[in-house]
Design a protein around this motif. Structure first.
Motif, PDB file in Angstrom:
ATOM      1  N   ARG A 201       0.819  -1.211   0.000  1.00 15.58           N
ATOM      2  CA  ARG A 201       0.000   0.000   0.000  1.00 15.58           C
ATOM      3  C   ARG A 201       0.854   1.263   0.000  1.00 15.58           C
ATOM      4  NH1 ARG A 201      -3.695   0.099   4.924  1.00 15.58           N
ATOM      5  NH2 ARG A 201      -4.591   1.984   4.072  1.00 15.58           N
ATOM      6  N   CYS A 202       2.060   1.168   0.606  1.00 15.06           N
ATOM      7  CA  CYS A 202       2.903   2.355   0.728  1.00 15.06           C
ATOM      8  C   CYS A 202       3.279   2.923  -0.635  1.00 15.06           C
ATOM      9  CB  CYS A 202       4.170   2.010   1.491  1.00 15.06           C
ATOM     10  SG  CYS A 202       3.851   1.602   3.199  1.00 15.06           S
ATOM     11  N   THR A 203       3.473   2.040  -1.618  1.00 15.64           N
ATOM     12  CA  THR A 203       3.891   2.523  -2.923  1.00 15.64           C
ATOM     13  C   THR A 203       2.705   2.899  -3.797  1.00 15.64           C
ATOM     14  OG1 THR A 203       3.981   0.231  -3.605  1.00 15.64           O
ATOM     15  CG2 THR A 203       6.064   1.246  -2.992  1.00 15.64           C
ATOM     16  N   ALA A 204       1.500   2.474  -3.421  1.00 11.83           N
ATOM     17  CA  ALA A 204       0.340   2.692  -4.281  1.00 11.83           C
ATOM     18  C   ALA A 204      -0.590   3.785  -3.777  1.00 11.83           C
ATOM     19  CB  ALA A 204      -0.443   1.378  -4.416  1.00 11.83           C
ATOM     20  N   GLU A 205      -0.704   3.914  -2.478  1.00  3.08           N
ATOM     21  CA  GLU A 205      -1.761   4.758  -1.925  1.00  3.08           C
ATOM     22  C   GLU A 205      -1.159   5.770  -0.957  1.00  3.08           C
ATOM     23  OE1 GLU A 205      -5.416   4.030   1.162  1.00  3.08           O
ATOM     24  OE2 GLU A 205      -4.632   2.318   0.064  1.00  3.08           O
ATOM     25  N   ARG A 206      -1.497   7.028  -1.161  1.00  7.08           N
ATOM     26  CA  ARG A 206      -0.944   8.030  -0.260  1.00  7.08           C
ATOM     27  C   ARG A 206      -1.654   7.962   1.092  1.00  7.08           C
ATOM     28  NH1 ARG A 206      -1.907  14.351  -0.562  1.00  7.08           N
ATOM     29  NH2 ARG A 206      -1.622  14.085  -2.784  1.00  7.08           N
ATOM     30  N   PRO A 207      -0.900   7.800   2.183  1.00  9.11           N
ATOM     31  CA  PRO A 207      -1.566   7.667   3.485  1.00  9.11           C
ATOM     32  C   PRO A 207      -2.216   8.969   3.911  1.00  9.11           C
ATOM     33  CG  PRO A 207       0.820   7.744   3.759  1.00  9.11           C
ATOM     34  CD  PRO A 207       0.552   7.710   2.291  1.00  9.11           C
ATOM     35  N   GLU A 208      -3.406   8.853   4.450  1.00  4.77           N
ATOM     36  CA  GLU A 208      -4.114  10.009   4.984  1.00  4.77           C
ATOM     37  C   GLU A 208      -3.552  10.345   6.349  1.00  4.77           C
ATOM     38  OE1 GLU A 208      -7.835  11.047   3.889  1.00  4.77           O
ATOM     39  OE2 GLU A 208      -6.585  10.822   2.111  1.00  4.77           O
ATOM     40  N   LEU A 209      -3.675  11.624   6.702  1.00  3.35           N
ATOM     41  CA  LEU A 209      -3.288  12.034   8.043  1.00  3.35           C
ATOM     42  C   LEU A 209      -4.402  11.618   8.984  1.00  3.35           C
ATOM     43  CD1 LEU A 209      -0.793  13.717   8.933  1.00  3.35           C
ATOM     44  CD2 LEU A 209      -2.291  15.669   9.015  1.00  3.35           C
ATOM     45  N   ARG A 210      -4.112  10.712   9.899  1.00  4.02           N
ATOM     46  CA  ARG A 210      -5.202  10.290  10.798  1.00  4.02           C
ATOM     47  C   ARG A 210      -4.767  10.386  12.250  1.00  4.02           C
ATOM     48  NH1 ARG A 210      -3.944   4.558  11.460  1.00  4.02           N
ATOM     49  NH2 ARG A 210      -2.364   4.094   9.930  1.00  4.02           N
ATOM     50  N   LEU A 211      -5.781  10.422  13.106  1.00  4.49           N
ATOM     51  CA  LEU A 211      -5.529  10.535  14.533  1.00  4.49           C
ATOM     52  C   LEU A 211      -4.807   9.294  15.034  1.00  4.49           C
ATOM     53  CD1 LEU A 211      -8.652  11.963  16.379  1.00  4.49           C
ATOM     54  CD2 LEU A 211      -6.316  12.801  16.476  1.00  4.49           C
ATOM     55  N   VAL A 212      -3.814   9.514  15.833  1.00  8.80           N
ATOM     56  CA  VAL A 212      -3.119   8.404  16.456  1.00  8.80           C
ATOM     57  C   VAL A 212      -3.999   7.884  17.580  1.00  8.80           C
ATOM     58  CG1 VAL A 212      -1.106   7.827  17.847  1.00  8.80           C
ATOM     59  CG2 VAL A 212      -0.884   9.370  15.887  1.00  8.80           C
ATOM     60  N   SER A 213      -4.162   6.578  17.645  1.00 10.19           N
ATOM     61  CA  SER A 213      -5.053   6.042  18.672  1.00 10.19           C
ATOM     62  C   SER A 213      -4.489   6.378  20.051  1.00 10.19           C
ATOM     63  CB  SER A 213      -5.197   4.533  18.516  1.00 10.19           C
ATOM     64  OG  SER A 213      -3.936   3.926  18.602  1.00 10.19           O
ATOM     65  N   GLY A 214      -5.385   6.836  20.902  1.00 14.23           N
ATOM     66  CA  GLY A 214      -4.964   7.222  22.250  1.00 14.23           C
ATOM     67  C   GLY A 214      -4.555   8.675  22.345  1.00 14.23           C
ATOM     68  N   GLY A 215      -4.360   9.327  21.211  1.00 17.09           N
ATOM     69  CA  GLY A 215      -3.982  10.738  21.240  1.00 17.09           C
ATOM     70  C   GLY A 215      -5.196  11.606  20.972  1.00 17.09           C
ATOM     71  N   GLU A 216      -5.169  12.824  21.517  1.00 15.72           N
ATOM     72  CA  GLU A 216      -6.305  13.704  21.295  1.00 15.72           C
ATOM     73  C   GLU A 216      -6.175  14.461  19.978  1.00 15.72           C
ATOM     74  OE1 GLU A 216      -7.241  16.328  24.566  1.00 15.72           O
ATOM     75  OE2 GLU A 216      -6.983  14.637  25.928  1.00 15.72           O
ATOM     76  N   ARG A 217      -4.983  14.990  19.744  1.00 19.63           N
ATOM     77  CA  ARG A 217      -4.791  15.734  18.503  1.00 19.63           C
ATOM     78  C   ARG A 217      -3.424  15.444  17.905  1.00 19.63           C
ATOM     79  NH1 ARG A 217      -2.461  20.552  20.837  1.00 19.63           N
ATOM     80  NH2 ARG A 217      -2.345  21.402  18.751  1.00 19.63           N
ATOM     81  N   HIS A 218      -3.010  14.207  18.038  1.00 22.05           N
ATOM     82  CA  HIS A 218      -1.744  13.780  17.461  1.00 22.05           C
ATOM     83  C   HIS A 218      -2.051  13.064  16.149  1.00 22.05           C
ATOM     84  CE1 HIS A 218       2.286  11.461  18.163  1.00 22.05           C
ATOM     85  NE2 HIS A 218       2.282  12.153  17.052  1.00 22.05           N
ATOM     86  N   LEU A 219      -1.613  13.669  15.028  1.00 23.50           N
ATOM     87  CA  LEU A 219      -1.934  13.115  13.716  1.00 23.50           C
ATOM     88  C   LEU A 219      -0.671  12.606  13.042  1.00 23.50           C
ATOM     89  CD1 LEU A 219      -3.912  16.280  12.839  1.00 23.50           C
ATOM     90  CD2 LEU A 219      -5.023  14.064  12.889  1.00 23.50           C
ATOM     91  N   ALA A 220      -0.786  11.520  12.296  1.00 19.64           N
ATOM     92  CA  ALA A 220       0.355  11.023  11.538  1.00 19.64           C
ATOM     93  C   ALA A 220      -0.153  10.419  10.240  1.00 19.64           C
ATOM     94  CB  ALA A 220       1.136   9.993  12.342  1.00 19.64           C
ATOM     95  N   ALA A 221       0.652  10.524   9.185  1.00 18.52           N
ATOM     96  CA  ALA A 221       0.271   9.990   7.881  1.00 18.52           C
ATOM     97  C   ALA A 221       1.143   8.785   7.572  1.00 18.52           C
ATOM     98  CB  ALA A 221       0.424  11.067   6.806  1.00 18.52           C
ATOM     99  N   CYS A 222       0.707   7.620   8.016  1.00 19.88           N
ATOM    100  CA  CYS A 222       1.488   6.409   7.777  1.00 19.88           C
ATOM    101  C   CYS A 222       0.539   5.224   7.734  1.00 19.88           C
ATOM    102  CB  CYS A 222       2.521   6.219   8.890  1.00 19.88           C
ATOM    103  SG  CYS A 222       3.578   4.797   8.628  1.00 19.88           S
TER     104      CYS A 222
END
Lengths: 371, 366
Positions: B317-338
């Motif tokens: 998926r890493c080479t085909a689909e651009r990861p969306e920025l999503r909330l890290v589980s357990g975090g309130e406003r910590h976002l990561a795109a992976c």
């Protein structure tokens, strides 16, 4: 070099070094620097130029580097660390003092005879863009040191150059490319391959990673470390980044305004700095750890480094030092062995710090703008 | 364009409109070689009195973002889209005349290289006074007095005398202080500092960072600090936005991003730097390769050619689909795109402890 310069050298007396930086015998050292000075003359007048002063870039420093050892040279801009590097490699002519490399005095060698010594004494420059000739191919750049020194490797110049490119992690097929086709990190690797071409005993690396992106710096530091271990090359590693120097160098010298203020083994210097300047320098390094930011003591010096044209009398750091006393203005502190340190921790301070970093509770803020 | 249709999801914003709200900002430069997407959909918010650190390598789009906040791409070939809301005003569509009224007064900037940002022909004092007179109807004398006050506030000794000096008569640290004085002379509400300490020595850098922090407390302004140095952001920032290839890859509070990083690029940045207290026997763990070209970014995740963990994600998926920025589980406003699942991250990083399993996994992955 002009005739006037030559007279200057003849007049200047070579002061014998006072500090013994290690317990090694002088003869065992690969590089011995004693009382090294470089004063850049300041001249005034158009036709009859007279000297009105001098920039005392390096003003009497002593240190030594053993075979295969890595010495770090740190300090802020203008402290004379790059000038020192250029004096050792004799890209600049010293005003005074002596440089003994591999048992031979190279302080005032002629450029022609210097070429022999440069087989064993190479340099890596800071800026990977201006230190490579844009009109030469990578192959030519790496081969030139061999050709100039009449070295004909058994496998031929091209093969040897390609081997070197491979050693530094470049594709040997890029032999015919030009420097502009490479990124900053790759260019720095080309510079390293060129320095390795003659299998030197000592490499002076002048800020080899500071022009590179953060993620590329680590690649180049690892490469240099591998080369040092594999080929047993001694390094004089000049940098302003204290963390990189700590990672790379076994022994570290701290310079301030043309003088070495402290030399010690890595561990001793970073955990128990004795000189207030080293202490302040270490406290100013920002760390990427929110907890460390809260824990850390705050030492904020006032102002900037004074001018090396007219350095302060006595101890040069006294104008920014919070421990300065009357004695500091009159007597220049010699580089002496710190009390209770068996490892040869040398410091140039009348009132050295207690040998602990965490002892102090309160911040020291000398800057008038900061509350 | 509304927030909902943006390719990256809207951040979790508190109910009242934030002081600065950047939504899906894009800055593209048409060149002969193709469209350079320097900034490609960046969103963030900032409240007054807070500091945001934007971190990235050269070419990650961090400086272009800051220039867009000041409207400095107007009148160039750059194609700017998206929205920048500053206290209820939208800046992207604002004409140059309107932007001018804000520039220096509401939004101001500290540039990286004070020697080229200060005019060599005019005295430092007259340059600071000019910035004041543009926005305030005062006499030259009053403006000069204001300049002296500002120089004094930023810690320049003998300000009455130094106000008549030219920039070349100042040292590097003093020039940067003069720049700060100039940018603060109109009490801006938003201060943008683009690599404010990169050209300075560490002792001076520490002074300048402290000064920015002190002044921020005093004036209550919002600060955006742009840097490549994670140490600097750890020192001054409340929030961190990590950029790579013109996009956000991680966004959260300083503590979240530095203590619990969720993107392999952030891991790489943290691991590739030697620390003052680290183990010197250990090799640095560099990020392989070099930053991507902005003309043809890799498909999928822009970081995938340099990422050692793409094997952990099924079906490439890493080479085909651009990861969306999503909330890290357990975090309130910590976002990561992976694309990495939380379990995979746990497993990879679990070994950072004494057993060294993670380090082994990292080596195996490379």
């Amino acid at each position: 070099m002009t005739a006037a310069d030559e007279r200057e050298h003849a007049v200047s007396t070579t002061e014998p070094g006072t500090g013994q930086s290690t317990d090694r015998l002088a003869a065992e050292n690969l590089l011995e620097v004693r009382g090294l000075q470089k004063h850049f003359p300041l001249r005034q007048g158009i036709l009859f130029q007279r000297q009105i002063g001098a920039v005392r870039a390096v003003d009497g420093i002593d240190f030594s580097v053993g075979p295969g050892e890595s010495l770090g040279l740190v300090g802020e801009s203008g402290c004379g660390k790059s000038t020192t590097g250029r004096l050792i490699t004799r890209l600049l002519e010293p005003t005074g003092g002596s440089v003994v490399f591999d048992g031979e005095d190279i302080t005032h060698r002629s450029p022609g005879r210097m070429q022999e010594a440069r087989r064993d004494l190479q340099m890596i420059f800071q800026d990977p863009y201006s230190s490579l000739n844009p009109r030469h191919t990578v192959g030519t750049i790496v081969e030139t040191p061999m050709r100039l020194n009449g070295i004909n490797p058994p496998q031929g110049h091209k093969k040897r150059a390609q081997e070197l490119l491979e050693t530094v992690g470049l594709n040997p097929e890029h032999y015919n490319r030009y420097p502009n086709e490479f990124s900053g990190g790759q260019r720095q690797r080309i510079g390293i391959a060129r320095a390795l071409a003659l299998r030197p005993k000592l490499i002076v690396a002048d800020e080899p990673v500071s022009a590179l992106d953060v993620s590329i710096q680590a690649q180049v530091v690892n490469l240099l470390q591998d080369l040092q271990r594999e080929f047993g090359i001694a390094f004089v590693f000049i940098a302003h980044d204290l963390a990189v120097v700590r990672h790379f160098s076994e022994r570290v010298a701290v310079m301030y305004l043309g003088k070495i203020v402290e030399v010690a083994e890595r561990e001793s210097l970073y955990t128990r700095p004795r000189h207030p300047y080293t202490h302040a320098l270490l406290s100013a390094v920002p760390e990427a750890d929110p907890d460390a930011v809260e824990r850390r003591e705050r030492i904020r010096l006032a102002g900037d480094v004074p001018s090396p044209i007219d350095p302060p009398s006595g101890c040069r750091f006294r104008t920014r030092c919070w421990k300065a006393q009357d004695k500091c203005a009159t007597v220049e502190p010699p580089l002496t062995r710190a009390e209770g340190s068996p490892t040869g921790h040398l410091t140039a301070c009348h009132y050295p710090e207690e040998p602990t970093v965490t002892a102090r509770e309160e911040d020291i803020v000398l800057d008038p703008a900061l509350g | 364009m509304s927030v909902q249709t943006s390719p990256q999801p809207a951040d979790v914003t508190p109910a009242p409109a934030p002081f600065l709200d950047v939504r899906d900002l894009k800055v593209h430069f048409p060149t002969e070689d193709g469209l350079v997407k320097s900034v490609d959909g960046v969103s963030f918010t900032l409240e007054k009195g807070r500091t945001l650190g934007i971190v990235g390598e050269s070419g990650s789009g961090k400086s272009v973002t800051s220039l867009a906040l000041l409207g400095l791409h107007k009148g160039t070939r750059a194609q700017v889209s998206g929205e920048i809301w500053l206290e209820g005003r939208e800046l992207v569509a604002l004409p140059e005349a309107g932007m001018r009224a804000l520039r220096g007064r509401t939004v101001s900037m500290i540039f990286q290289d004070p020697l080229s940002a200060l005019h060599p022909f005019f005295t430092v004092g007259s340059q600071i006074a000019e910035a004041y007179r543009v926005h305030h109807k005062v006499s030259r004398k009053e403006a000069r007095g204001r300049a002296v006050d500002m120089l004094k506030r930023v810690g320049i000794p003998q300000p009455e005398r130094r106000v008549r000096d030219y920039p070349h008569q100042f040292s590097g640290g003093m020039r940067q202080r003069a720049m700060i004085a100039m940018s603060l002379v109109c009490d801006p509400e938003l201060l943008i500092a683009d690599e404010p300490t990169t050209a300075l020595d560490v002792t001076v850098q520490a002074q300048i960072l402290d000064l920015i922090r002190d002044l921020q407390e005093e004036f209550g302004s919002a600060v955006v600090i742009i840097t490549h140095d994670l140490g600097v952001v750890a020192d001054v920032a409340d929030d961190i936005l990590v950029m790579y290839g013109g996009r956000r890859i991680e966004y959260g509070t300083t503590r979240d991003v530095l203590k619990d990083p969720q993107h392999p690029y952030t891991w790489g940045l943290l691991q590739s730097m030697p620390h003052l207290s680290g183990d010197v026997g250990e090799r640095l763990n560099p990020i392989p390769g070099s930053p991507p070209s902005l003309i043809n970014l890799p498909d999928g995740c822009a970081f995938h050619p340099r990422c050692g963990y793409k094997g952990w994600v099924p079906q490439g998926r890493c080479t085909a689909e651009r990861p969306e920025l999503r909330l890290v589980s357990g975090g309130e406003r910590h976002l990561a795109a992976c694309h990495l699942s939380d379990d995979a991250k746990q497993e990879i990083r679990g070994g950072d402890g004494p057993d060294g399993r993670g380090a082994a996994a990292a080596r195996a992955a490379q």
